[in-house]
Design an enzyme around this catalytic site. Sequence first.
Site: not given
Length: 460
Positions: A38, A42-43, A181, A202, A314, A437
């Site tokens: 990486e 990390l992540g 989006g 858009e 993800a 409920h």
Amino acid sequence: MADSAAGPVDLVILGGGSGGYAAALRAAELDLSVVLIEKDKLGGTCLHRGCIPTKALLHSAEIVDNIKESESFGIRSTFDGIDMTKVNSYKDSVIAGLFKGLTSLIKSRGIEVVEGFGRLASPTSVAVGDRIISGRHVLLATGSYSKSLPGLDIDHNKVITSDDALTLDHVPASAVVLGAGAIGCEFASVWRSYGAEVTIVEALPHLVPLEDESSSKLLERAFRKRGIAQHLGARFAGVKTTDDGVTVSLESGTTIEAELLLVAVGRGPVSAGLGYEEIGIATDRGYVLVDRFLRTNVPTVSALGDLRPGLQLAHVGFAEGIFVAEQLAGLNPVPVDYDNVPRVTYSHPEVASVGLTTAAARERFGDIRTVTYNLAGNGKSQILKTAGAVTLIAVPDGPVVGVHMVGDRVGELITEAQLITNWEAFPAEVAQLIHPHPTLSEALGEAHLALAGKPLHVHG
């Protein structure tokens, strides 16, 4: 220095984002030797510049909304403004805590992490500086970047990406969001809650254009009610920076003045200059092409996540990473079913879905059955003062193939909806389940009751 003396490991992973680190964790669990490369942290995007920080901002925006609307719940309160330094500190503390936990988890599994820029050197090796790391299999998990449009230059000041938006030290007075989006709608929602004047542009006819049209229309109505301006089916023509901000022009001739322009037109694959094409890996517009088993045309190389064409989420990366590790270990896992991946846009209100849209279901099955349950009939929704609906799509005398929801907190319901579509449940089977409920989950139950021909809290 090469690693040849030590011999190849089982799996070399290029990229430590959601897919890469999930593959590393599962592979290590299965007693495979793993090296994870990486260049940043990390992540990956999700943890540092995507899912986690944006949702932290959205939660802070929800608190702002709660304060501003508290009188309608009988609570007197005053809103004294937003301290973006402290908001960012809160956001960063969430990221830091999760990053620390992930780093510790990776270390505890005995996974070697190599920090640096990795480049594919052969079908079985990755070069990091002078070091060559060889593996029985290589997994490409290099992720994505914020795209722009041809001729639209990002100056990271007045014309910005989502990465830039996450580090703003102030609330913009006004903003144009290019792209409707999930990313565009989430930032539009945050900034509007913070008090900014927001305009969404858009090119396609609807907000969240990949969602079912019924969901898009409900979100458009909710955003209009919140004062978020929308130019839909409108093509961007250009932007000029001014002393005060930007002037955005559309092909229709309309111009919009704002403090900044957020470019949220999607994310592109990070693949250029990484050696993929040199060793013969098939690509299309930068995306690495894979089969349903995530294998490239080079037998020893797989690819996953935002790098391959398809859903850029993800949780898809997590699932794909687990799949690649299990496949390498010989467990013969079931490939990811992309039709039944849950999707959530965490705006106010939220949009959540799983399965096929109405249009896709008609194309696949011809005749379909649909029902829409309005949240006006749901007790918890009335307590929360949220509007929206649950729309179900089913095959006649067959299973539910799509669930589409709009409303605050509906993202928390999508897991049950995923079980319904993935297990090919029939409306009558879900209708007999008891939902507690008062909860939002009853809306799912009520919708299935209606589709099963025995509506309860439904007029007509």
